[in-house]
Design an enzyme around this catalytic site. Sequence first.
Site, PDB file in Angstrom:
ATOM      1  CE  LYS A  95      30.329  82.128 121.890  1.00 13.32           C
ATOM      2  NZ  LYS A  95      31.087  82.635 123.073  1.00 13.32           N
ATOM      3  CD  GLU A 120      23.200  96.515 119.641  1.00 12.92           C
ATOM      4  OE1 GLU A 120      22.041  96.456 119.231  1.00 12.92           O
ATOM      5  OE2 GLU A 120      23.517  96.401 120.843  1.00 12.92           O
ATOM      6  CB  CYS A 172      28.732  99.524 124.307  1.00 19.14           C
ATOM      7  SG  CYS A 172      26.959  99.563 124.542  1.00 19.14           S
ATOM      8  CD  GLU A 214      35.035  99.588 123.704  1.00 20.86           C
ATOM      9  OE1 GLU A 214      35.438  98.583 123.113  1.00 20.86           O
ATOM     10  OE2 GLU A 214      33.821  99.854 123.837  1.00 20.86           O
TER      11      GLU A 214
HETATM   12  P1  NAD Z   1      34.245  90.061 122.156  1.00 22.15           P
HETATM   13  O1  NAD Z   1      34.111  90.587 120.772  1.00 22.15           O
HETATM   14  O2  NAD Z   1      35.595  89.601 122.594  1.00 22.15           O
HETATM   15  O3  NAD Z   1      33.280  88.832 122.401  1.00 22.15           O
HETATM   16  C1  NAD Z   1      31.892  88.935 122.198  1.00 22.15           C
HETATM   17  C2  NAD Z   1      31.337  87.584 121.840  1.00 22.15           C
HETATM   18  O4  NAD Z   1      31.865  87.190 120.573  1.00 22.15           O
HETATM   19  C3  NAD Z   1      31.695  86.465 122.815  1.00 22.15           C
HETATM   20  O5  NAD Z   1      30.580  85.621 122.973  1.00 22.15           O
HETATM   21  C4  NAD Z   1      32.820  85.737 122.109  1.00 22.15           C
HETATM   22  O6  NAD Z   1      32.937  84.390 122.480  1.00 22.15           O
HETATM   23  C5  NAD Z   1      32.379  85.860 120.659  1.00 22.15           C
HETATM   24  N1  NAD Z   1      33.442  85.723 119.657  1.00 22.15           N
HETATM   25  C6  NAD Z   1      34.758  86.034 119.781  1.00 22.15           C
HETATM   26  N2  NAD Z   1      35.408  85.743 118.633  1.00 22.15           N
HETATM   27  C7  NAD Z   1      34.489  85.248 117.765  1.00 22.15           C
HETATM   28  C8  NAD Z   1      34.540  84.788 116.419  1.00 22.15           C
HETATM   29  N3  NAD Z   1      35.678  84.765 115.731  1.00 22.15           N
HETATM   30  N4  NAD Z   1      33.391  84.366 115.843  1.00 22.15           N
HETATM   31  C9  NAD Z   1      32.221  84.395 116.519  1.00 22.15           C
HETATM   32  N5  NAD Z   1      32.120  84.811 117.793  1.00 22.15           N
HETATM   33  C10 NAD Z   1      33.234  85.240 118.415  1.00 22.15           C
HETATM   34  O7  NAD Z   1      33.676  91.204 123.105  1.00 22.15           O
HETATM   35  P2  NAD Z   1      33.693  91.230 124.685  1.00 22.15           P
HETATM   36  O8  NAD Z   1      35.117  91.484 125.115  1.00 22.15           O
HETATM   37  O9  NAD Z   1      32.969  90.037 125.198  1.00 22.15           O
HETATM   38  O10 NAD Z   1      32.773  92.501 125.001  1.00 22.15           O
HETATM   39  C11 NAD Z   1      33.248  93.796 125.088  1.00 22.15           C
HETATM   40  C12 NAD Z   1      32.973  94.547 123.801  1.00 22.15           C
HETATM   41  O11 NAD Z   1      31.581  94.563 123.531  1.00 22.15           O
HETATM   42  C13 NAD Z   1      33.375  96.025 123.894  1.00 22.15           C
HETATM   43  O12 NAD Z   1      34.053  96.391 122.726  1.00 22.15           O
HETATM   44  C14 NAD Z   1      32.039  96.751 123.972  1.00 22.15           C
HETATM   45  O13 NAD Z   1      32.048  98.065 123.508  1.00 22.15           O
HETATM   46  C15 NAD Z   1      31.180  95.871 123.138  1.00 22.15           C
HETATM   47  N6  NAD Z   1      29.761  96.126 123.454  1.00 22.15           N
HETATM   48  C16 NAD Z   1      29.031  96.831 122.552  1.00 22.15           C
HETATM   49  C17 NAD Z   1      27.692  97.127 122.827  1.00 22.15           C
HETATM   50  C18 NAD Z   1      26.871  97.943 121.857  1.00 22.15           C
HETATM   51  O14 NAD Z   1      25.658  97.979 122.017  1.00 22.15           O
HETATM   52  N7  NAD Z   1      27.461  98.605 120.879  1.00 22.15           N
HETATM   53  C19 NAD Z   1      27.110  96.677 124.016  1.00 22.15           C
HETATM   54  C20 NAD Z   1      27.906  95.956 124.913  1.00 22.15           C
HETATM   55  C21 NAD Z   1      29.233  95.677 124.609  1.00 22.15           C
END
Ligand code: NAD
Length: 524
Positions: free
Chosen positions: A199, A274, A308, A405
């Site tokens: 997804k 992550e 990230c 962040e």
């Molecule tokens: P997000 O958490 O808003 O969304 C990530 C994914 O989760 C999307 O596909 C979204 O549709 C899904 N999602 C949202 N709510 C959900 C739920 N209740 N149940 C299941 N899935 C759900 O994150 P984002 O805004 O897309 O990405 C940015 C974040 O990702 C930042 O915090 C960044 O630090 C983090 N990130 C971390 C790493 C790492 O390796 N640690 C790498 C890249 C990004």
Amino acid sequence: MTKSAVASSDAAQANHDLAQQLRDSRLKNGLRHFIGGEWVDGQAGKTFDTHSPVDNTFLAKVAEGDASDIDRAAGAAHEAFQTWREVSGAERRKILHRVADLIEKRSQEIAVLESTDTGQAIRFMKSAAARGAENFRFYADRAPAAQDGQSLPAPGFINYSIRQPIGPVGVITPWNTPFMLSTWKIAPALAAGCTVVHKPAEWSPVSATLLAEIMDEAGLPKGVHNLVHGFGESAGKSLTEHPLIKAIAFVGETTTGSHIMRQGADTLKRVHFELGGKNPVVVFDDADLDKALDAVVFMIYSLNGERCTSSSRVLIQDGIYDEFTRKIAERAANIRVGDPLDPATEIGPLVHPRHFEKVMSYFDKAKEEGATIAEGGVRVGESGNFVRPTLFTGARNDMQIAQEEIFGPVLTAIPFKDEADALALANDVKYGLAGYLWTNDVTRAHRFAHGLEAGMIWVNSENVRWLPTPFGGVKNSGIGRDGGDYSFEFYMETKNIAISLGTHKTARLGVGQAPAVGKKEAGE
Ligand code: NAD
């Protein structure tokens, strides 16, 4: 800022031509789910729109998945698992290498589409596509040994362990560098023998469709990889709750990780998270300051700061603070912000107007909190999601700009006195993903690295990834590690098999004279 207005070179124009061609061909008819080896619309027939971050105009229609689509995809993944788990490691290796070959072959197309959809500068998306291929190659080569366990002899026994794939897994990815991150999760899952339901993020769904197409073309059997587009709170949530899905590999925000943990509780999901970061880069006055400057600037302003592992807090020893921040500001002022498809561009537009508003809100917050905006702090142009690379100085670690962040090209600079002060400041955040340390004192480097609360630390370097090493965070930055064999620990179950050599004695029950008490009397 429109795309044609900023296409400044032949290379930029060629990228725009390809982007237009891809919009007319592959994006025009919309993005569909890929379930059980077929491209399908959502069962409810609903769609949502994805937009270009350059000017927020319409890019493509996307199938909006719901619980019924997830159920179909989980069913397909479950069925395919029964045969994929039995496919030899050598055969899996072959297929995954073919995926890598096709990614390489189509890397220009991938980079252009990724740039168009996310706003990330093409110069970084080209290497991200190459890294996607590398991820598949790396795990392709490890597929034949994924099942290997240990031999653990004991008195009277031979113990040996084997690893077996856990089952169908859910992969949920964010919008920042979606293609690379998806390959990083999907490649080890397939190498391990798991099947996948992916997804992708709703703000940048395009490259996931391309990846599904490539894997299909590479000969991955039907149902081994499934793709369902949609929103987190519906499609994502259903995936985390589905009983046929045995584990969730998630990359995204910390708060979403908490939701997923709750959602997966009833079906006891194994989770790998992550999450976010507020990573410190600590610069001591004995460091090679020219190299440190390059790395500090690169690690916050590359990839739009939507990264990230970005070093979004720079802690600088007080004697060099003014000079070093002046130099960062100078570099930041020179960074080329603009058309993401122009190879000269260093920062493109932020992914979405909502994220743009979030990043912009920290410019006001910095002023309210009493920090100084030494550089940037404004949008670029009148339309699109472009912001100037920004530096906050005169900040304290307890300010929101130092604790939260921001996930944009925004750096907060804080002075420190000595090593103890630096370590206290570096650790005083809820996150613990990465840390960067600049010093020429080797003893201090080791001591500091041991004390720093982070999953990954680079000394005298920016983030240079070596795939066999563990990748992941501590505290609110994550659970579990990726990379090398660590990924297999997540996607596989370890089973121990104990074989007796026939020499041990089993305690014998029921062979003595039973006491009369409690014995049934005849006729009772
Ligand atoms: P997000 O958490 O808003 O969304 C990530 C994914 O989760 C999307 O596909 C979204 O549709 C899904 N999602 C949202 N709510 C959900 C739920 N209740 N149940 C299941 N899935 C759900 O994150 P984002 O805004 O897309 O990405 C940015 C974040 O990702 C930042 O915090 C960044 O630090 C983090 N990130 C971390 C790493 C790492 O390796 N640690 C790498 C890249 C990004």
